[in-house]
Design a protein around this motif. Sequence first.
Motif, short mmCIF file in Angstrom:
data_model
loop_
_atom_site.label_atom_id
_atom_site.label_comp_id
_atom_site.label_asym_id
_atom_site.label_seq_id
_atom_site.Cartn_x
_atom_site.Cartn_y
_atom_site.Cartn_z
N GLU A 111 0.06 18.36 -1.53
CA GLU A 111 0.61 18.96 -2.74
C GLU A 111 0.68 17.94 -3.87
N LEU A 112 0.95 16.69 -3.50
CA LEU A 112 1.03 15.64 -4.51
C LEU A 112 -0.33 15.40 -5.16
N VAL A 113 -1.39 15.45 -4.35
CA VAL A 113 -2.74 15.29 -4.89
C VAL A 113 -3.07 16.45 -5.83
N TYR A 114 -2.73 17.66 -5.41
CA TYR A 114 -2.97 18.81 -6.28
C TYR A 114 -2.26 18.62 -7.63
N ALA A 135 -15.78 27.70 -10.53
CA ALA A 135 -16.87 28.49 -9.97
C ALA A 135 -17.67 27.67 -8.97
N ALA A 136 -17.93 26.42 -9.29
CA ALA A 136 -18.70 25.55 -8.40
C ALA A 136 -18.00 25.35 -7.06
N SER A 137 -16.67 25.36 -7.09
CA SER A 137 -15.92 25.15 -5.83
C SER A 137 -16.10 26.32 -4.87
N ALA A 164 -19.28 11.86 -16.40
CA ALA A 164 -19.19 10.66 -17.24
C ALA A 164 -17.75 10.30 -17.59
N ARG A 165 -16.86 11.30 -17.60
CA ARG A 165 -15.48 11.07 -18.02
C ARG A 165 -14.49 11.04 -16.88
N THR A 166 -14.87 11.56 -15.71
CA THR A 166 -13.92 11.64 -14.59
C THR A 166 -14.58 11.14 -13.31
N SER A 167 -13.79 11.05 -12.28
CA SER A 167 -14.31 10.68 -10.95
C SER A 167 -14.29 11.89 -10.02
N LEU A 168 -14.43 13.09 -10.60
CA LEU A 168 -14.38 14.30 -9.80
C LEU A 168 -15.72 14.62 -9.13
N LEU A 169 -16.82 14.20 -9.74
CA LEU A 169 -18.16 14.57 -9.28
C LEU A 169 -19.01 13.35 -9.00
N SER A 170 -20.00 13.55 -8.14
CA SER A 170 -21.01 12.53 -7.91
C SER A 170 -22.34 13.22 -7.67
N ARG A 171 -23.42 12.48 -7.81
CA ARG A 171 -24.75 13.03 -7.57
C ARG A 171 -25.41 12.24 -6.43
N ASP A 172 -25.88 12.96 -5.43
CA ASP A 172 -26.51 12.33 -4.28
C ASP A 172 -27.87 12.97 -4.06
N GLN A 177 -22.08 17.06 -6.15
CA GLN A 177 -21.06 17.37 -5.16
C GLN A 177 -19.72 16.83 -5.65
N PHE A 178 -18.65 17.39 -5.10
CA PHE A 178 -17.32 16.87 -5.42
C PHE A 178 -17.11 15.55 -4.67
N CYS A 179 -16.48 14.61 -5.35
CA CYS A 179 -16.27 13.29 -4.73
C CYS A 179 -15.36 13.38 -3.52
N TYR A 180 -14.41 14.29 -3.55
CA TYR A 180 -13.47 14.44 -2.45
C TYR A 180 -13.30 15.93 -2.13
N GLU A 181 -13.16 16.24 -0.86
CA GLU A 181 -12.98 17.63 -0.46
C GLU A 181 -11.69 18.20 -1.03
N LEU A 182 -10.68 17.33 -1.24
CA LEU A 182 -9.42 17.81 -1.80
C LEU A 182 -9.60 18.33 -3.23
N VAL A 183 -10.59 17.80 -3.94
CA VAL A 183 -10.86 18.33 -5.29
C VAL A 183 -11.34 19.77 -5.18
N ARG A 184 -12.28 20.02 -4.26
CA ARG A 184 -12.75 21.39 -4.06
C ARG A 184 -11.60 22.30 -3.65
N GLU A 185 -10.76 21.82 -2.71
CA GLU A 185 -9.63 22.64 -2.25
C GLU A 185 -8.68 22.95 -3.40
N SER A 186 -8.45 21.96 -4.24
CA SER A 186 -7.53 22.16 -5.37
C SER A 186 -8.08 23.21 -6.33
N LEU A 187 -9.37 23.15 -6.60
CA LEU A 187 -9.98 24.13 -7.51
C LEU A 187 -9.97 25.53 -6.91
N ARG A 188 -10.25 25.62 -5.62
CA ARG A 188 -10.19 26.94 -4.97
C ARG A 188 -8.77 27.48 -4.99
#
Length: 573
Positions: A111-114, A135-137, A164-172, A177-188
């Motif tokens: 909850e604190l991460v959210y 939508a991406a989540s 470019a402005r956040t650490s939410l996304l990365s490209r592989d 993709q989302f850098c952390y699964e918790l980011v996807r969970e938070s968006l969902r």
Amino acid sequence: MTAVTLFLGPAGSGKSRALRERLASAAGPVQTADGLEKLDAAAIAQLVGEIERSDGDVRWLLASRSRSGLPIASWSACGRLTVVRPRELSVAGAPDWTQGWAVAVALQSRELVYAFLEERAYSDLSPDELALLEAASLLPAMDTRVLETAGFEAAEALLERIAARTSLLSRDSGSWQFCYELVRESLRRRVALTPQSERKALHGRIAAALEACGNDQGALDAYAAAGDRAAVTRLLRERGFDLVDAGCVDAVLAAIDALDVKTRREDAAILGLRGAAHATKGRPARAEGLLRRALAHAGADSVLWATITLRLALLLANRGDDVRELLDPLAAAEGQPSEYRAEALSLIAAQRALANDANTATAAVAQVVALLPSIDHDIARAKVLQRIGVAAVNTGDIDGAQRALEEAADLAMELELFSLASRAYANLCNLVLHEYDDAAAHSSYANRAVLAARRSGNQFDLQTALLQILRSAMQKGDDKTALFVEKELAAIETGDEGRRHILSSFAALRLTWIGRFSEARQLLTRSHGQFHYLFDRAMAAGLCALLLALDERRDSSSALVTETVRAVRVGRT
């Protein structure tokens, strides 16, 4: 850095008393604020501003029933906040199923991460950027083509700007993709909290985009989440059987569960899909009942009738039944597409060849070969090739069998039809072992068969493939692998008695290795005559005869040898 201690709890929990006790024992300057839940949003914002601007030597003690308006996550991330909860509140505040502090603390941390993401990440995004991420989540994998098809224009550029402005996304490897699964969970979670009409509309847009881009499995999930039963039913009717063939059985079953009871019980296509799914899961009796009900409801839909007939015939052929009465009307139906007629004929060919009816099998294969050039549907073509390969193995056309099975396996793997690929590889195992005595090729095909079967989720195919692995291990004298595979096979139930006899024969051979001759002989006595292939029957009978001789039952041993030699001679003429 200003330190903040927050006493958080409901009325009567002792937070005000705890604040006063902490104040009495504090060293250095302290500021206090009690009853924050009584303040409006503007007053809370003013207090937060004062705390942010205050001297680092000053400590703040706050007491409140609510965390609303307080940047708890941000303060915690900076190491400046301590949250104090009365012990009885901490225990009672966690759900009953947490069973202690470890899970409760983990839940609080999530909850604190959210909260931190809301305070420090999402607040810096524009409405368009945040909507795109939400939508991406919901996608199985982040795909700008799907997002743009869903109406999110310039998705690639927006993702670049966010990264470019956040650490939410990365490209592989070119994929976002989302850098952390918790980011996807938070968006969902954000999407789940929107009004129902908005949430369903978003899922609907995603579903239509996934379908337009060819991701039928993802589209099924999204249509179900949107509550669009009509779209789920339509897509299941159009693509459901192909999805089952592609190993997406769980997705099909989940989509069916989203339908109303009447549709699940009475719609012929849905009944047929349920039957096909149960067959894949290794539940033949349940599958047969559903498929027969589906046929009864098919009515005048000739294509659906043909599809369900083929599924039922495959189930019956796998248990050794003669399927001509069921399939002859389809094979002879001039009005049916070539692929359905060819599938029917190929099933007849394979089943009759396994029943040692070479004349009927050969005639059916000839008709299939005549139809092959007119089959444009690759899935049907792969199925037909696999079955005529089986027929050719059992009618003695070894070169034709190998060509058909190898083409079937290659095409099935290309189409990600892993169940079909596994069956083709398993048939190649038998061919290279019985015709060429090639243990290395047998082992290679067996491993491919197992890998494909595991990807398909088909228990019947996995059982077949594991039996080939077991055969390979026995040939090598690999007792450790053999015992491991035996245990896995014992846990698989497909209702196939013939395969139990094969497993018994391998167990008997392993018992022979360790000198337990009497137990081995008892297993072989029950199983040696039950194998389909003469090669296997002869090998098992030979070992049984040897064990009888070792048990000083020479007359029985001699009689079995004589019987086996006669059978081999007859089989070769």
